[in-house]
Design a protein around this motif. Structure first.
Motif, PDB file in Angstrom:
ATOM      1  N   PRO A  98       0.819  -1.224   0.000  1.00  0.00           N
ATOM      2  CA  PRO A  98       0.000   0.000   0.000  1.00  0.00           C
ATOM      3  C   PRO A  98       0.848   1.268   0.000  1.00  0.00           C
ATOM      4  CG  PRO A  98      -0.901  -1.622   1.517  1.00  0.00           C
ATOM      5  CD  PRO A  98       0.433  -2.160   1.038  1.00  0.00           C
ATOM      6  N   ALA A  99       1.970   1.248   0.746  1.00  0.00           N
ATOM      7  CA  ALA A  99       2.800   2.447   0.828  1.00  0.00           C
ATOM      8  C   ALA A  99       3.379   2.794  -0.538  1.00  0.00           C
ATOM      9  CB  ALA A  99       3.912   2.242   1.851  1.00  0.00           C
ATOM     10  N   ARG A 100       3.889   1.805  -1.235  1.00  0.00           N
ATOM     11  CA  ARG A 100       4.479   2.054  -2.552  1.00  0.00           C
ATOM     12  C   ARG A 100       3.408   2.430  -3.566  1.00  0.00           C
ATOM     13  NH1 ARG A 100       9.679  -1.514  -4.240  1.00  0.00           N
ATOM     14  NH2 ARG A 100      10.958  -1.034  -2.429  1.00  0.00           N
ATOM     15  N   ALA A 101       2.295   1.745  -3.540  1.00  0.00           N
ATOM     16  CA  ALA A 101       1.250   1.984  -4.528  1.00  0.00           C
ATOM     17  C   ALA A 101       0.647   3.376  -4.397  1.00  0.00           C
ATOM     18  CB  ALA A 101       0.161   0.920  -4.392  1.00  0.00           C
ATOM     19  N   ASP A 102       0.721   3.961  -3.211  1.00  0.00           N
ATOM     20  CA  ASP A 102       0.127   5.281  -2.992  1.00  0.00           C
ATOM     21  C   ASP A 102       1.037   6.424  -3.419  1.00  0.00           C
ATOM     22  OD1 ASP A 102      -2.149   4.147  -2.001  1.00  0.00           O
ATOM     23  OD2 ASP A 102      -1.598   4.388   0.115  1.00  0.00           O
ATOM     24  N   LEU A 103       2.307   6.139  -3.687  1.00  0.00           N
ATOM     25  CA  LEU A 103       3.242   7.192  -4.060  1.00  0.00           C
ATOM     26  C   LEU A 103       2.987   7.650  -5.493  1.00  0.00           C
ATOM     27  CD1 LEU A 103       6.461   5.678  -2.463  1.00  0.00           C
ATOM     28  CD2 LEU A 103       5.225   7.695  -1.668  1.00  0.00           C
ATOM     29  N   ARG A 104       3.130   8.971  -5.719  1.00  0.00           N
ATOM     30  CA  ARG A 104       2.867   9.539  -7.044  1.00  0.00           C
ATOM     31  C   ARG A 104       4.171  10.067  -7.638  1.00  0.00           C
ATOM     32  NH1 ARG A 104      -2.186  10.500  -8.696  1.00  0.00           N
ATOM     33  NH2 ARG A 104      -1.502  12.285  -9.936  1.00  0.00           N
ATOM     34  N   PHE A 105       4.428   9.680  -8.886  1.00  0.00           N
ATOM     35  CA  PHE A 105       5.657  10.064  -9.577  1.00  0.00           C
ATOM     36  C   PHE A 105       5.328  10.969 -10.769  1.00  0.00           C
ATOM     37  CE2 PHE A 105       6.666   6.179  -7.400  1.00  0.00           C
ATOM     38  CZ  PHE A 105       7.986   6.312  -7.003  1.00  0.00           C
ATOM     39  N   LEU A 106       6.241  11.898 -11.030  1.00  0.00           N
ATOM     40  CA  LEU A 106       6.175  12.725 -12.230  1.00  0.00           C
ATOM     41  C   LEU A 106       7.439  12.445 -13.035  1.00  0.00           C
ATOM     42  CD1 LEU A 106       4.863  14.946 -13.935  1.00  0.00           C
ATOM     43  CD2 LEU A 106       5.995  16.643 -12.478  1.00  0.00           C
ATOM     44  N   LEU A 107       7.270  11.930 -14.249  1.00  0.00           N
ATOM     45  CA  LEU A 107       8.400  11.540 -15.094  1.00  0.00           C
ATOM     46  C   LEU A 107       8.583  12.596 -16.177  1.00  0.00           C
ATOM     47  CD1 LEU A 107       7.426   7.779 -15.550  1.00  0.00           C
ATOM     48  CD2 LEU A 107       8.592   8.882 -13.621  1.00  0.00           C
ATOM     49  N   ILE A 108       9.677  13.355 -16.094  1.00  0.00           N
ATOM     50  CA  ILE A 108       9.905  14.478 -17.001  1.00  0.00           C
ATOM     51  C   ILE A 108      11.083  14.145 -17.908  1.00  0.00           C
ATOM     52  CG2 ILE A 108      10.237  16.974 -17.160  1.00  0.00           C
ATOM     53  CD1 ILE A 108       9.429  17.083 -14.147  1.00  0.00           C
ATOM     54  N   ASP A 109      10.785  13.786 -19.136  1.00  0.00           N
ATOM     55  CA  ASP A 109      11.814  13.408 -20.108  1.00  0.00           C
ATOM     56  C   ASP A 109      11.211  13.558 -21.499  1.00  0.00           C
ATOM     57  OD1 ASP A 109      13.568  11.634 -21.845  1.00  0.00           O
ATOM     58  OD2 ASP A 109      14.572  11.400 -19.908  1.00  0.00           O
ATOM     59  N   ASP A 110      11.999  14.065 -22.444  1.00  0.00           N
ATOM     60  CA  ASP A 110      11.434  14.304 -23.773  1.00  0.00           C
ATOM     61  C   ASP A 110      11.482  13.078 -24.683  1.00  0.00           C
ATOM     62  OD1 ASP A 110      14.144  14.333 -24.118  1.00  0.00           O
ATOM     63  OD2 ASP A 110      14.226  16.186 -25.289  1.00  0.00           O
ATOM     64  N   HIS A 111      11.941  11.943 -24.186  1.00  0.00           N
ATOM     65  CA  HIS A 111      11.972  10.719 -24.980  1.00  0.00           C
ATOM     66  C   HIS A 111      10.897   9.753 -24.480  1.00  0.00           C
ATOM     67  CE1 HIS A 111      16.047  12.265 -25.864  1.00  0.00           C
ATOM     68  NE2 HIS A 111      15.822  11.703 -27.040  1.00  0.00           N
ATOM     69  N   PRO A 112       9.893   9.454 -25.303  1.00  0.00           N
ATOM     70  CA  PRO A 112       8.831   8.534 -24.871  1.00  0.00           C
ATOM     71  C   PRO A 112       9.352   7.174 -24.418  1.00  0.00           C
ATOM     72  CG  PRO A 112       8.202   9.663 -26.895  1.00  0.00           C
ATOM     73  CD  PRO A 112       9.650   9.989 -26.647  1.00  0.00           C
ATOM     74  N   ALA A 113      10.381   6.666 -25.094  1.00  0.00           N
ATOM     75  CA  ALA A 113      10.911   5.347 -24.737  1.00  0.00           C
ATOM     76  C   ALA A 113      11.512   5.361 -23.327  1.00  0.00           C
ATOM     77  CB  ALA A 113      11.963   4.913 -25.750  1.00  0.00           C
ATOM     78  N   VAL A 114      12.147   6.477 -22.964  1.00  0.00           N
ATOM     79  CA  VAL A 114      12.713   6.577 -21.615  1.00  0.00           C
ATOM     80  C   VAL A 114      11.593   6.607 -20.586  1.00  0.00           C
ATOM     81  CG1 VAL A 114      14.038   8.036 -20.040  1.00  0.00           C
ATOM     82  CG2 VAL A 114      14.812   7.734 -22.399  1.00  0.00           C
ATOM     83  N   ARG A 115      10.556   7.389 -20.852  1.00  0.00           N
ATOM     84  CA  ARG A 115       9.439   7.460 -19.908  1.00  0.00           C
ATOM     85  C   ARG A 115       8.777   6.090 -19.753  1.00  0.00           C
ATOM     86  NH1 ARG A 115       8.190  11.978 -23.156  1.00  0.00           N
ATOM     87  NH2 ARG A 115       6.213  11.022 -23.821  1.00  0.00           N
TER      88      ARG A 115
END
Length: 215
Positions: free
Chosen positions: A8-25
């Motif tokens: 539950p702790a991990r699943a509740d965390l929110r990430f923002l992925l900032i990268d201009d390459h779709p494959a990296v994201r």
């Protein structure tokens, strides 16, 4: 790499992925999912990232420094102001860039040439409130002392340097705001940050320093 059951702790965390390459994201999201985290919200540009910050809260941003609409360094202040922890994930390995990122608000730095396990270690360390610098990035940092001594503007972001140069030409806050397409209040905020970064007493002293400076 075997999947880890989500807690539950991990699943509740929110990430923002900032990268201009779709494959990296996509790769970042696969790494997060394989270790029980919820997939992150993706942003390809600084403008996208700022829009995301206005719409949701995030625990951690994975930030590339080379974006289509400018340097990721200029996003550090925005992310920090929204209470987001920041782990830079970048191809840039030069000591100057690493040092600037860490001094301007990043909580950690991992280079893209390192194993995904190092990135995961960085994610978990920064989420615990630790500062994480990968071995590859850390080996470069002791090279920055000479550069910093030679250039007192070393710690300024690209936007701050642009404002510093404009102030040095004698431009008013209104003039600077008009030429850079930002508000006068934003200019004031940048000036206050520069006063702190350069160890000056006030904005008046900063203006005098900028006028006398020769880049």
């Amino acid at each position: 790499m075997l999947p880890v059951d989500p807690s539950p702790a991990r699943a509740d965390l929110r990430f923002l992925l900032i990268d201009d390459h779709p494959a990296v994201r996509q790769g970042l999201n696969l790494l997060l999912e394989s270790h029980g985290y919820t997939p992150g919200v993706e942003a390809a540009t600084r403008a996208d990232a700022k829009g995301c910050l206005e719409q949701a809260t995030f625990d951690l941003a994975l930030l590339d420094l080379s974006l289509a609409d400018g340097s990721g360094l200029d996003l550090l202040a925005d992310l920090a102001e929204h209470g987001v922890r920041i782990l830079v994930y970048s191809m840039h390995e030069d000591p100057g860039t690493i040092d600037r990122a860490l001094r301007c608000g990043a909580n950690g730095y991992v280079t893209k040439r390192e194993d995904p396990s190092v990135l995961l270690e960085g994610i978990e360390g920064v989420l615990r409130g630790e500062r994480f610098v990968s071995e590859r990035a850390g080996s470069s940092l002791d090279e920055t002392a000479g550069a910093r001594a030679m250039d007192p503007l070393f710690l300024l972001s690209d936007q701050e340097r642009a404002i510093f140069s404009a102030v040095g030409r004698g431009e008013s806050n209104m003039d600077v705001a008009g030429s850079l397409g930002i508000s006068p209040r934003t200019v004031e905020t940048y000036l206050a940050r520069m006063v702190n970064k350069l160890g000056l007493s006030n904005v008046r002293t900063l203006r005098k320093f900028a006028i006398n400076w020769r880049e």
